[in-house]
Design an enzyme around this catalytic site. Structure first.
Site, PDB file in Angstrom:
ATOM      1  N   ASP A   1      -2.751   4.783  -2.382  1.00 56.56           N
ATOM      2  CA  ASP A   1      -3.732   5.402  -1.497  1.00 56.56           C
ATOM      3  C   ASP A   1      -4.054   6.845  -1.901  1.00 56.56           C
ATOM      4  O   ASP A   1      -3.158   7.609  -2.257  1.00 56.56           O
ATOM      5  CB  ASP A   1      -3.126   5.414  -0.080  1.00 56.56           C
TER       6      ASP A   1
ATOM      7  N   ASP B   1       0.866  -1.190   0.000  1.00 52.12           N
ATOM      8  CA  ASP B   1       0.000   0.000   0.000  1.00 52.12           C
ATOM      9  C   ASP B   1       0.900   1.237   0.000  1.00 52.12           C
ATOM     10  O   ASP B   1       1.666   1.449   0.944  1.00 52.12           O
ATOM     11  CB  ASP B   1      -0.832  -0.045   1.299  1.00 52.12           C
TER      12      ASP B   1
ATOM     13  N   HIS C   1     -11.351  -1.940   4.034  1.00 50.59           N
ATOM     14  CA  HIS C   1     -11.131  -1.565   5.439  1.00 50.59           C
ATOM     15  C   HIS C   1     -11.765  -0.217   5.804  1.00 50.59           C
ATOM     16  O   HIS C   1     -11.655   0.203   6.951  1.00 50.59           O
ATOM     17  CB  HIS C   1      -9.628  -1.544   5.731  1.00 50.59           C
ATOM     18  N   ASP C   2     -12.383   0.443   4.834  1.00 44.69           N
ATOM     19  CA  ASP C   2     -13.028   1.737   5.110  1.00 44.69           C
ATOM     20  C   ASP C   2     -14.545   1.661   5.039  1.00 44.69           C
ATOM     21  O   ASP C   2     -15.222   2.680   5.188  1.00 44.69           O
ATOM     22  CB  ASP C   2     -12.575   2.774   4.062  1.00 44.69           C
TER      23      ASP C   2
ATOM     24  N   GLU D   1      -6.503   4.136  -5.630  1.00 44.27           N
ATOM     25  CA  GLU D   1      -7.745   4.558  -4.992  1.00 44.27           C
ATOM     26  C   GLU D   1      -8.074   5.944  -5.527  1.00 44.27           C
ATOM     27  O   GLU D   1      -7.419   6.926  -5.180  1.00 44.27           O
ATOM     28  CB  GLU D   1      -7.541   4.614  -3.476  1.00 44.27           C
TER      29      GLU D   1
HETATM   30  C1  NOJ Z   1      -7.672   5.902   2.313  1.00 47.53           C
HETATM   31  C2  NOJ Z   1      -7.430   4.712   3.195  1.00 47.53           C
HETATM   32  O1  NOJ Z   1      -8.095   3.614   2.634  1.00 47.53           O
HETATM   33  C3  NOJ Z   1      -7.943   5.072   4.557  1.00 47.53           C
HETATM   34  O2  NOJ Z   1      -7.991   3.979   5.423  1.00 47.53           O
HETATM   35  C4  NOJ Z   1      -7.068   6.164   5.099  1.00 47.53           C
HETATM   36  O3  NOJ Z   1      -7.596   6.611   6.331  1.00 47.53           O
HETATM   37  C5  NOJ Z   1      -7.004   7.345   4.139  1.00 47.53           C
HETATM   38  N1  NOJ Z   1      -6.845   6.955   2.762  1.00 47.53           N
HETATM   39  C6  NOJ Z   1      -5.864   8.242   4.493  1.00 47.53           C
HETATM   40  O4  NOJ Z   1      -4.653   7.647   4.129  1.00 47.53           O
END
Ligand code: NOJ
Length: 550
Positions: free
Chosen positions: A198, A96, A328-329, A255
């Site tokens: 990310d 990541d 995970h979000d 992302e």
């Molecule tokens: C996206 C990530 O998936 C998330 O978990 C993170 O808090 C934010 N970016 C900041 O890096």
């Protein structure tokens, strides 16, 4: 086809996977110990969320050293062993890259904040205060509060799209970009099979910083609306591709939300910067704009279909689709996509069938293979996730009661995706012999790897079957995608075709039995269904069925 187009990928949240030291948080050795488990799921690539040195304000997304392992996870020697032992099982490890920001404890930032004229002075986004001493703009950070924090030492504000402790890097500075590419190449040399990149949407800042029209009672506007996908971003991304990914047998998945269909070809595919893009329209159905948990919009099955089918259409000629319903979000999909009271096993299996039969590479998220559901803790203080606290506070500031604010957290908290992995029915689900950093879900005695492995009808057994099916049926592996039943309000359906091989997928999201035209499946036979007995032309509540001619 490239290797990663034919594989199933697994997103692994290491802090919650397996603790081999009794410390309450997962370790790299824990991942090594369970590589055979991952292999048994037919996994070919494992994206591990950040394990680099970090103060863990945002569970590793605040990196203090891009080329060192956080001691809580283990050592670089562990990581090297993981690369090697995973490769022996045909699994590539995906790193990541958190390149929009660092931790405020990163030595680059510690130097940068010292003065306005040190060698790192221009590595972050610094601005003077407004005349009255207030922040340079009225931008709200994604985790809530101002996106600017005052630094007394340097007498300037710095920008942080996310938490105060996550200062944004200044990508306009070539030295910064060089340092980041060097870090990425470090991981390629160690054996990384790919990168998940990310929050890349935010790396390019506008030339002029100005106030935006407030979108809430706090007088602020989301930083997302002011800085996401700023024109010029592609120059950086293509440079990243030249300096990092080109010439290596790896894949990149970024992302990035809000990339328009016209722009897509510059983002993914032959002429694009990445191989795949995670876009969120299908998991953010209730948030047409900014993700504000206290103001979800209602959504219908047609909205879900449109989001999924648009992505299929968009990636038909540009790049490749990374299919996912959880990460995970996000909340757990059995709670997210189904009304309360739905049989969770049936719902989990339905989502699994969709995930493995869309055209693209499925990304299965840790725990999804067991059919995890959300947690609903009684008090906000039980939650660890920084954004849950931000969203809770924001809801209160918008006039919602504590109960209402907590209900939003129950529905959307990222902690639901982060509770420890449930390996067996022993204490702490076999995750740790210490105190788990986040409580284990209360259902762990029934829902765990050991119990589900022994049950041929479990969600885990379903996912194992799906992996085999996807690997062996050409229609699913490399077939074209054709939408079906586009006007249905209750059924999602599509067809995959590869030469003479054909598969039809039907999934009902209705509480009542549904019927469909049997012509859709003429010449095909039922291969898999999540109900006891499928009846031709009918779908039971939340039934999913796969028809094939193989
Ligand atoms: C996206 C990530 O998936 C998330 O978990 C993170 O808090 C934010 N970016 C900041 O890096």
């Amino acid at each position: 086809m490239k290797w990663w187009q034919t594989k199933v990928a697994y997103e692994l949240y290491p802090k919650s996977f397996l603790d081999t030291r009794g410390q309450g948080t997962g370790t790299i050795r824990g991942i090594i110990e369970r590589l055979d488990y991952l292999a048994s799921l037919g996994i070919g690539a494992v994206w591990i969320t950040p394990v680099c040195r970090s103060p863990m304000v945002d569970n590793g997304y605040d990196i203090a050293d891009y080329t060192d392992i956080d001691p809580s996870y283990g050592t670089m020697a562990d990581m090297d062993e993981l690369f090697t032992l995973a490769a022996e099982r045909g699994i590539r490890i995906v790193i990541d890259l958190v390149f929009n920001h660092t931790s405020d404890q990163n030595p680059w930032f510690l130097e940068s904040k010292k003065s306005q004229d040190n060698p790192y002075a221009d590595w972050y986004i610094w601005r003077d205060a407004k005349e009255d001493g207030s922040a340079p703009t009225n931008w709200r950070g994604i985790f809530g509060g101002s996106a600017w924090t005052w630094c007394e030492e340097r007498k300037q504000y710095y920008l942080h799209t996310f938490a105060v402790q996550q200062p944004d890097l200044n990508w306009a500075n070539p030295e910064v970009r060089k340092a980041l590419y060097k870090a990425a190449n470090f991981w390629i040399e160690r054996g990384a099979g790919g990168f998940r990149v990310d929050a890349i949407t935010y790396i390019r800042k506008p030339d002029v910083f100005k106030d935006g029209t407030p979108d809430g009672e706090d007088g602020m506007v989301s930083v997302h609306d002011m800085t996401a996908n700023t024109p010029g971003i592609l120059d950086y991304l293509h440079e990243f591709k030249r300096e990092v990914s080109d010439g290596h047998d790896i894949f990149t998945v970024a992302e990035a939300n809000g990339v328009s269909a016209d722009e897509l070809k510059y983002w993914v595919g032959e002429d694009g910067a990445f191989d795949m893009l995670f876009e969120f329209s299908h998991v953010n159905l209730e948030f047409k704009g900014i993700e504000t948990w206290c103001r979800p919009d209602p959504w219908t099955l047609s909205d879900l279909r449109t989001a999924l089918f648009n992505s299929q259409e968009a990636t038909k000629d540009n790049g490749w689709y990374p299919a996912f319903f959880e990460n995970h979000d996000k909340p757990r999909c059995v709670d997210h996509f189904f009304p309360q009271g739905t049989d969770p096993v049936r719902a989990a299996k339905l989502m699994g069938l969709l995930l493995y039969t869309l055209r693209g590479t499925p990304f299965l998220y840790q725990g999804q293979e067991l059919g995890y559901s959300n947690v609903r803790w009684d008090d906000i203080s039980c939650y660890n996730d920084i954004s849950s606290h931000g969203q809770y506070e924001f809801a209160l500031s918008e006039g919602f009661s504590k109960e209402e604010a907590l209900a939003c957290v129950h529905a959307f908290s990222r902690d639901s995706a982060r509770t420890p992995m449930q390996w067996d029915s022993s204490a702490n689900a076999g995750f740790t012999t210490g105190t788990p950093w986040l409580p284990v879900h209360e259902n762990y005695r029934e829902q765990n790897v050991e119990a589900e492995s022994a049950d041929p009808d479990s969600v885990l057994s379903w996912y194992r079957k799906l992996a085999v099916i996807r690997r062996n049926l050409p229609a699913l592996k490399e077939g074209d995608f054709t939408p079906l039943l586009e006007d249905s309000e209750t059924i999602l359906a599509w067809q995959r075709t590869c030469g003479d091989h054909k598969a039809v997928i039907l999934a009902s999201f209705a509480k009542e039995p549904q019927s469909y035209d049997e012509k859709l499946t003429e010449g095909l036979h039922v291969f898999l269904t999540n109900v006891k007995q499928h009846e031709e032309g009918k779908l039971q509540p939340f039934e999913a069925v796969l028809y094939v001619n193989d």
